[in-house]
Scaffold this active site. Structure first.
Site, PDB file in Angstrom:
ATOM      1  N   SER A 176      -5.035  -1.874   3.244  1.00 20.31           N
ATOM      2  CA  SER A 176      -3.922  -2.777   3.522  1.00 20.31           C
ATOM      3  C   SER A 176      -3.738  -2.847   5.030  1.00 20.31           C
ATOM      4  CB  SER A 176      -2.638  -2.271   2.859  1.00 20.31           C
ATOM      5  OG  SER A 176      -2.785  -2.188   1.453  1.00 20.31           O
ATOM      6  N   ASN A 183      -0.035  -6.868 -10.375  1.00 16.34           N
ATOM      7  CA  ASN A 183      -0.491  -6.356  -9.073  1.00 16.34           C
ATOM      8  C   ASN A 183       0.519  -5.435  -8.403  1.00 16.34           C
ATOM      9  OD1 ASN A 183       1.409  -8.287  -8.477  1.00 16.34           O
ATOM     10  ND2 ASN A 183       0.270  -9.225  -6.810  1.00 16.34           N
ATOM     11  N   HIS A 184       1.540  -5.004  -9.132  1.00 12.57           N
ATOM     12  CA  HIS A 184       2.531  -4.099  -8.562  1.00 12.57           C
ATOM     13  C   HIS A 184       1.963  -2.678  -8.486  1.00 12.57           C
ATOM     14  CE1 HIS A 184       5.709  -7.107 -10.173  1.00 12.57           C
ATOM     15  NE2 HIS A 184       5.194  -7.482  -9.018  1.00 12.57           N
ATOM     16  N   TYR A 185       2.416  -1.945  -7.478  1.00  5.52           N
ATOM     17  CA  TYR A 185       1.855  -0.606  -7.293  1.00  5.52           C
ATOM     18  C   TYR A 185       2.761   0.254  -6.426  1.00  5.52           C
ATOM     19  CZ  TYR A 185       0.307  -2.772  -2.868  1.00  5.52           C
ATOM     20  OH  TYR A 185       0.270  -3.437  -1.671  1.00  5.52           O
ATOM     21  N   HIS A 212       0.876 -12.383   2.494  1.00  9.77           N
ATOM     22  CA  HIS A 212       1.536 -11.247   1.842  1.00  9.77           C
ATOM     23  C   HIS A 212       0.554 -10.288   1.189  1.00  9.77           C
ATOM     24  CE1 HIS A 212       0.591 -13.080  -1.975  1.00  9.77           C
ATOM     25  NE2 HIS A 212       1.353 -12.264  -2.654  1.00  9.77           N
ATOM     26  N   GLY A 213      -0.701 -10.697   1.037  1.00  5.77           N
ATOM     27  CA  GLY A 213      -1.669  -9.831   0.374  1.00  5.77           C
ATOM     28  C   GLY A 213      -3.060 -10.408   0.490  1.00  5.77           C
ATOM     29  N   ALA A 214      -3.984  -9.837  -0.289  1.00 10.54           N
ATOM     30  CA  ALA A 214      -5.356 -10.336  -0.248  1.00 10.54           C
ATOM     31  C   ALA A 214      -5.477 -11.673  -0.958  1.00 10.54           C
ATOM     32  CB  ALA A 214      -6.296  -9.307  -0.871  1.00 10.54           C
ATOM     33  N   HIS A 250       8.607 -11.367  -0.616  1.00  6.33           N
ATOM     34  CA  HIS A 250       7.704 -12.496  -0.419  1.00  6.33           C
ATOM     35  C   HIS A 250       7.787 -13.541  -1.536  1.00  6.33           C
ATOM     36  CE1 HIS A 250       4.845  -9.127  -1.869  1.00  6.33           C
ATOM     37  NE2 HIS A 250       5.034  -9.898  -2.922  1.00  6.33           N
ATOM     38  N   LYS A 275      -0.441   2.312 -10.853  1.00  4.69           N
ATOM     39  CA  LYS A 275      -0.466   0.918 -11.297  1.00  4.69           C
ATOM     40  C   LYS A 275       0.160   0.800 -12.687  1.00  4.69           C
ATOM     41  CE  LYS A 275      -2.746  -2.097  -9.846  1.00  4.69           C
ATOM     42  NZ  LYS A 275      -2.453  -3.258  -9.005  1.00  4.69           N
TER      43      LYS A 275
END
Length: 473
Positions: free
Chosen positions: A377, A199-201, A396-398, A321, A472
């Site tokens: 975001s 999930n890094h981007y 921290h995210g979805a 995070h 990505k």
């Protein structure tokens, strides 16, 4: 999730009724119903570890993880035998988000967005095991682990103004490279300045909506402005540190008679030999991640400066995070020094906190809730301590709602890329499989997560950010 196990505290906080030690889950009923019961099992197991101080918590984006649930938060008091757990930090030590503020607006960027996406993809390596142009020696990796973003700056990556808006001012104290295995160091020799996979981007975004104009002014953002998000961590080095210390902690727990409700929660007392070694290694991993995001910041600046004239890019904020930190918190009306594990949870410092840069003192810490490639975001701000009762933590995210294997069965990477391009979102990726695994539909509704984060008092929404281009792994 079976809601019959939970008792509502309010609309976005729920207490687990069967636990001897308090367990509080943040999120709307709809978000919690969508979670797996494994989240309840994992956070309940956390309460069985020695020295837990205050409640064990999950954030609105929580989902099943290794040991701790992702989105799990727990504090341990070393004066009461409190432990440190590699499973409570995560394998990608100091995975986090660097948010960059630019002087560009949508009209400056959208006509060139495909070129920008192409050049960022060509400049910042992304993907499993991908290496960059920076090659370090073993001694050089030690220097990275000691210096963090300061090391990167000394090598010419970035500007000194970046440091003021990075967590720990760019360098985590207490790093001990000698406590990191040679195998972990070797994995990092060519990986500095790279995104990695999953999930890094690296994402170019436009501020589409403001919720708190006063905080937005403090953050230096306006509607239509371009921001850039860098989401990555400590790469192979951090993963290997996690693997190495899980084995060590399992042996330590057995030797010290610590009962583990789940072997994935292998741990050791903070002040034990093993605990202190992990702290030194983990802090070294944090510095590796801070240096990595600093290098990518520099590469991003260079790339956009080549493509567009008069570009100015500043670090808005950088926060991790996946960490464990020694902090002071008031628990049961007593100020205590505890070690706060945040796994997939962001520290959200309140207004007036001494660790905040001067420009954010009145607004609170910038908090970033990252979307999922094709969704938006959110930029938020930390709330006062009387509102945030989760050790100054936030989402921290979805958060995943579907496993990667499930996503692969439902989506095809090429189709997703084409679909998103029709919406004006340009994806550049190392593998089509990675795109399918990270399909927007595999994640929770980020709008609901941000709303629940605000309703639960964890942080307040400042801006909604719409993606324009995403690199990505």
């Amino acid at each position: 999730m079976d809601m019959t196990f939970l008792k509502p505290i309010d609309s976005c906080r729920w207490q687990l009724m069967s636990s001897e030690h308090p367990v509080i889950l943040y999120g709307s009923r709809e978000l919690l119903e969508e979670m797996d019961n494994k989240v309840l099992e994992q956070i309940s197991n956390v309460t069985k570890l020695p020295g837990l101080a205050g409640p064990a918590l999950t954030m609105p984006d929580a989902h099943w993880g290794y040991g701790f649930p992702i989105g799990g938060v727990a504090a341990f008091d070393p004066q009461e035998g409190g432990i440190i757990s590699a499973g409570g930090v995560g394998f990608d030590i100091s995975c986090g988000v660097r948010c960059l503020r630019t002087n560009l607006f949508a009209a400056d960027v959208i006509p060139h967005i495909q070129d920008i996406a192409d050049h960022l993809f060509d400049t910042v390596p992304a993907g499993v095991g991908m290496e960059g142009e920076i090659r370090l020696t073993m001694a050089g990796i030690d220097d990275v682990m000691k210096g963090g973003a300061h090391w990167a700056l000394a090598q010419g990556y970035g500007v000194k103004e970046d440091l003021a808006c990075i967590e720990e001012h760019g360098c985590m104290p207490g790093a001990v490279p000698d406590f990191v295995s040679d195998h972990a160091k070797k994995r990092q020799l060519g990986e500095m300045g790279t995104l990695g996979s999953g999930n890094h981007y690296l994402e170019v975004e436009v501020v589409e909506k403001l919720y708190d104009r006063q905080a937005a002014a403090a953050f230096g953002i306006a509607e239509g402005q371009i921001l850039i998000a860098i989401h990555c961590g400590s790469r192979g080095l951090g993963h290997q540190i996690g693997s190495d210390y899980l084995v060590m902690f399992a042996k330590a727990a057995q030797r010290l008679g610590i009962h583990l409700p789940d072997r994935e929660l292998a741990c050791a007392p903070v002040h034990s030999e093993e605990g202190l070694q992990y702290l030194g290694a983990m802090n070294a991993g944090i510095n590796c991640a801070l240096a990595n995001r600093q290098i990518i910041t520099h590469l991003t600046r260079e790339t956009l400066s080549r493509l567009l004239s008069g570009v100015r890019i500043e670090t808005l904020y950088d926060v991790s995070h996946n960490t464990c930190k020694k902090e002071q918190h008031r628990i049961a009306n007593k100020l205590r020094e505890v070690y706060v594990h945040r796994k997939g949870a962001t520290r959200a410092l309140p207004p007036g906190h001494a660790d905040l840069p001067a420009r954010y003192q009145a607004a609170g810490q910038p908090v970033f809730i990252g979307g999922s490639m094709g969704t938006g975001s959110y930029l938020l701000a930390g709330n006062p301590s009387d509102l945030n009762q989760a050790f100054a933590s936030a989402s921290h995210g979805a958060g995943r709602r579907m496993s990667r294997n499930q996503a692969l069965k439902k989506w095809r990477g090429r189709e997703l890329i084409d679909e998103l391009e029709r919406k004006g979102i340009y994806i550049r990726t190392a593998t089509l499989r990675g795109v399918a695994e990270e399909a927007p539909g595999a994640y929770k509704d980020v709008d609901m997560v941000a709303e629940a984060t605000e309703a639960g008092g964890l942080a307040r929404r400042v801006a909604y950010l719409r993606p324009l281009a995403c690199v990505k792994g």
